[in-house]
Design a protein around this motif. Sequence first.
Motif, PDB file in Angstrom:
ATOM      1  N   THR A   3      -2.473  -8.275   5.300  1.00 35.84           N
ATOM      2  CA  THR A   3      -1.684  -7.068   5.055  1.00 35.84           C
ATOM      3  C   THR A   3      -0.253  -7.224   5.536  1.00 35.84           C
ATOM      4  O   THR A   3       0.692  -6.787   4.859  1.00 35.84           O
ATOM      5  N   LYS A   4      -0.065  -7.839   6.675  1.00 29.33           N
ATOM      6  CA  LYS A   4       1.287  -7.997   7.224  1.00 29.33           C
ATOM      7  C   LYS A   4       2.163  -8.848   6.298  1.00 29.33           C
ATOM      8  O   LYS A   4       3.302  -8.493   6.016  1.00 29.33           O
ATOM      9  N   GLU A   5       1.607  -9.955   5.807  1.00 22.64           N
ATOM     10  CA  GLU A   5       2.366 -10.810   4.886  1.00 22.64           C
ATOM     11  C   GLU A   5       2.689 -10.058   3.593  1.00 22.64           C
ATOM     12  O   GLU A   5       3.778 -10.194   3.038  1.00 22.64           O
ATOM     13  N   PHE A   6       1.734  -9.260   3.123  1.00 18.94           N
ATOM     14  CA  PHE A   6       1.934  -8.517   1.883  1.00 18.94           C
ATOM     15  C   PHE A   6       3.073  -7.502   2.049  1.00 18.94           C
ATOM     16  O   PHE A   6       3.939  -7.365   1.183  1.00 18.94           O
ATOM     17  N   LYS A   7       3.089  -6.787   3.185  1.00 18.53           N
ATOM     18  CA  LYS A   7       4.166  -5.817   3.450  1.00 18.53           C
ATOM     19  C   LYS A   7       5.529  -6.522   3.523  1.00 18.53           C
ATOM     20  O   LYS A   7       6.523  -6.023   2.994  1.00 18.53           O
ATOM     21  N   ILE A   8       5.555  -7.651   4.191  1.00 23.21           N
ATOM     22  CA  ILE A   8       6.818  -8.398   4.319  1.00 23.21           C
ATOM     23  C   ILE A   8       7.313  -8.830   2.942  1.00 23.21           C
ATOM     24  O   ILE A   8       8.497  -8.715   2.618  1.00 23.21           O
ATOM     25  N   ASN A   9       6.406  -9.305   2.114  1.00 21.36           N
ATOM     26  CA  ASN A   9       6.797  -9.747   0.774  1.00 21.36           C
ATOM     27  C   ASN A   9       7.253  -8.576  -0.094  1.00 21.36           C
ATOM     28  O   ASN A   9       8.169  -8.739  -0.908  1.00 21.36           O
ATOM     29  N   ASN A  29      -1.509 -11.342  -6.562  1.00 21.29           N
ATOM     30  CA  ASN A  29      -2.298 -10.756  -7.653  1.00 21.29           C
ATOM     31  C   ASN A  29      -3.784 -10.754  -7.325  1.00 21.29           C
ATOM     32  O   ASN A  29      -4.484  -9.769  -7.573  1.00 21.29           O
ATOM     33  N   LYS A  30      -4.273 -11.841  -6.737  1.00 24.25           N
ATOM     34  CA  LYS A  30      -5.681 -11.898  -6.335  1.00 24.25           C
ATOM     35  C   LYS A  30      -5.978 -10.868  -5.254  1.00 24.25           C
ATOM     36  O   LYS A  30      -6.986 -10.168  -5.296  1.00 24.25           O
ATOM     37  N   ALA A  31      -5.084 -10.763  -4.264  1.00 28.54           N
ATOM     38  CA  ALA A  31      -5.287  -9.805  -3.174  1.00 28.54           C
ATOM     39  C   ALA A  31      -5.198  -8.378  -3.687  1.00 28.54           C
ATOM     40  O   ALA A  31      -5.960  -7.499  -3.258  1.00 28.54           O
ATOM     41  N   LEU A  32      -4.303  -8.121  -4.624  1.00 29.09           N
ATOM     42  CA  LEU A  32      -4.133  -6.776  -5.173  1.00 29.09           C
ATOM     43  C   LEU A  32      -5.360  -6.345  -5.968  1.00 29.09           C
ATOM     44  O   LEU A  32      -5.783  -5.192  -5.893  1.00 29.09           O
ATOM     45  N   THR A  36      -8.297  -2.456  -2.122  1.00 27.19           N
ATOM     46  CA  THR A  36      -7.675  -1.145  -2.359  1.00 27.19           C
ATOM     47  C   THR A  36      -6.552  -0.892  -1.347  1.00 27.19           C
ATOM     48  O   THR A  36      -5.667  -0.083  -1.604  1.00 27.19           O
ATOM     49  N   GLU A  37      -6.617  -1.578  -0.218  1.00 28.50           N
ATOM     50  CA  GLU A  37      -5.564  -1.409   0.791  1.00 28.50           C
ATOM     51  C   GLU A  37      -4.216  -1.883   0.245  1.00 28.50           C
ATOM     52  O   GLU A  37      -3.189  -1.214   0.423  1.00 28.50           O
ATOM     53  N   PHE A  38      -4.227  -3.011  -0.452  1.00 30.79           N
ATOM     54  CA  PHE A  38      -2.993  -3.523  -1.033  1.00 30.79           C
ATOM     55  C   PHE A  38      -2.504  -2.617  -2.164  1.00 30.79           C
ATOM     56  O   PHE A  38      -1.300  -2.413  -2.332  1.00 30.79           O
ATOM     57  N   GLN A  39      -3.436  -2.062  -2.918  1.00 32.30           N
ATOM     58  CA  GLN A  39      -3.066  -1.123  -3.980  1.00 32.30           C
ATOM     59  C   GLN A  39      -2.433   0.134  -3.391  1.00 32.30           C
ATOM     60  O   GLN A  39      -1.461   0.667  -3.927  1.00 32.30           O
ATOM     61  N   LEU A  41      -0.805   0.233  -0.570  1.00 29.35           N
ATOM     62  CA  LEU A  41       0.535  -0.162  -0.102  1.00 29.35           C
ATOM     63  C   LEU A  41       1.542  -0.139  -1.251  1.00 29.35           C
ATOM     64  O   LEU A  41       2.680   0.324  -1.087  1.00 29.35           O
ATOM     65  N   ILE A  42       1.130  -0.621  -2.404  1.00 29.21           N
ATOM     66  CA  ILE A  42       2.011  -0.608  -3.574  1.00 29.21           C
ATOM     67  C   ILE A  42       2.331   0.830  -3.976  1.00 29.21           C
ATOM     68  O   ILE A  42       3.489   1.165  -4.275  1.00 29.21           O
ATOM     69  N   GLU A  43       1.333   1.705  -3.955  1.00 27.26           N
ATOM     70  CA  GLU A  43       1.553   3.115  -4.320  1.00 27.26           C
ATOM     71  C   GLU A  43       2.498   3.801  -3.325  1.00 27.26           C
ATOM     72  O   GLU A  43       3.393   4.551  -3.725  1.00 27.26           O
ATOM     73  N   GLU A  44       2.300   3.551  -2.050  1.00 26.35           N
ATOM     74  CA  GLU A  44       3.188   4.135  -1.037  1.00 26.35           C
ATOM     75  C   GLU A  44       4.620   3.657  -1.231  1.00 26.35           C
ATOM     76  O   GLU A  44       5.579   4.433  -1.115  1.00 26.35           O
ATOM     77  N   GLU A  45       4.766   2.399  -1.524  1.00 24.06           N
ATOM     78  CA  GLU A  45       6.107   1.843  -1.726  1.00 24.06           C
ATOM     79  C   GLU A  45       6.754   2.433  -2.980  1.00 24.06           C
ATOM     80  O   GLU A  45       7.962   2.702  -2.999  1.00 24.06           O
ATOM     81  N   LYS A  46       5.954   2.673  -4.025  1.00 26.42           N
ATOM     82  CA  LYS A  46       6.488   3.305  -5.235  1.00 26.42           C
ATOM     83  C   LYS A  46       6.961   4.717  -4.952  1.00 26.42           C
ATOM     84  O   LYS A  46       8.020   5.137  -5.422  1.00 26.42           O
ATOM     85  N   ILE A  47       6.176   5.469  -4.168  1.00 25.05           N
ATOM     86  CA  ILE A  47       6.562   6.838  -3.802  1.00 25.05           C
ATOM     87  C   ILE A  47       7.865   6.822  -3.016  1.00 25.05           C
ATOM     88  O   ILE A  47       8.784   7.615  -3.267  1.00 25.05           O
ATOM     89  N   LEU A  48       7.974   5.903  -2.063  1.00 22.39           N
ATOM     90  CA  LEU A  48       9.207   5.801  -1.263  1.00 22.39           C
ATOM     91  C   LEU A  48      10.395   5.431  -2.134  1.00 22.39           C
ATOM     92  O   LEU A  48      11.466   6.040  -2.030  1.00 22.39           O
ATOM     93  N   GLN A  49      10.208   4.472  -3.015  1.00 18.48           N
ATOM     94  CA  GLN A  49      11.310   4.041  -3.879  1.00 18.48           C
ATOM     95  C   GLN A  49      11.727   5.168  -4.833  1.00 18.48           C
ATOM     96  O   GLN A  49      12.920   5.375  -5.063  1.00 18.48           O
TER      97      GLN A  49
END
Length: 146
Positions: A3-9, A29-32, A36-39, A41-49
């Motif tokens: 998760t930490k590497e994914f957030k940094i990326n 892509n494999k991790a996503l 669901t945790e990575f998904q 994170l992507i949704e939260e980042e979309k909301i913030l953006q």
Amino acid sequence: MNTKEFKINIDLYGLDINKWPEDMREKANKALLSSTEFQDLIEEEKILQDSLNLRTFDEPSSDLENRIISAARKEPVNTAVKNKSIFELISNLFNSFHLPSPAFALSMVLVIGITLGYVANNSADEADNDNLFASEISFYDGDFYE
């Protein structure tokens, strides 16, 4: 990928995983797909953006340019120390506080100090005067008064 590497990326390369470097893109892509945790994170980042993209900026006032130019034309601050008298330094000090006048301010401090000194001194003397008067009545050169 954890998760930490994914957030940094996400912070480094953005939300679009297809724009990430190739070696990270496959892992992401494999991790996503598997987590669901990575998904989330992507949704939260979309909301913030999206919320950051909705912000607006106030237009500057029409006289901003004139105010900047007039401020720049004022006397430049000289960092070199000039030989000033102590009176000039005190005057500059009081002018920076926007007091009515230094003489008025100093005289008010003097009056307040004298008043407080008088009140504090008299309140302590009253108790001592009563005790002194009682002791003068009781004893006079070793003899008792009646």
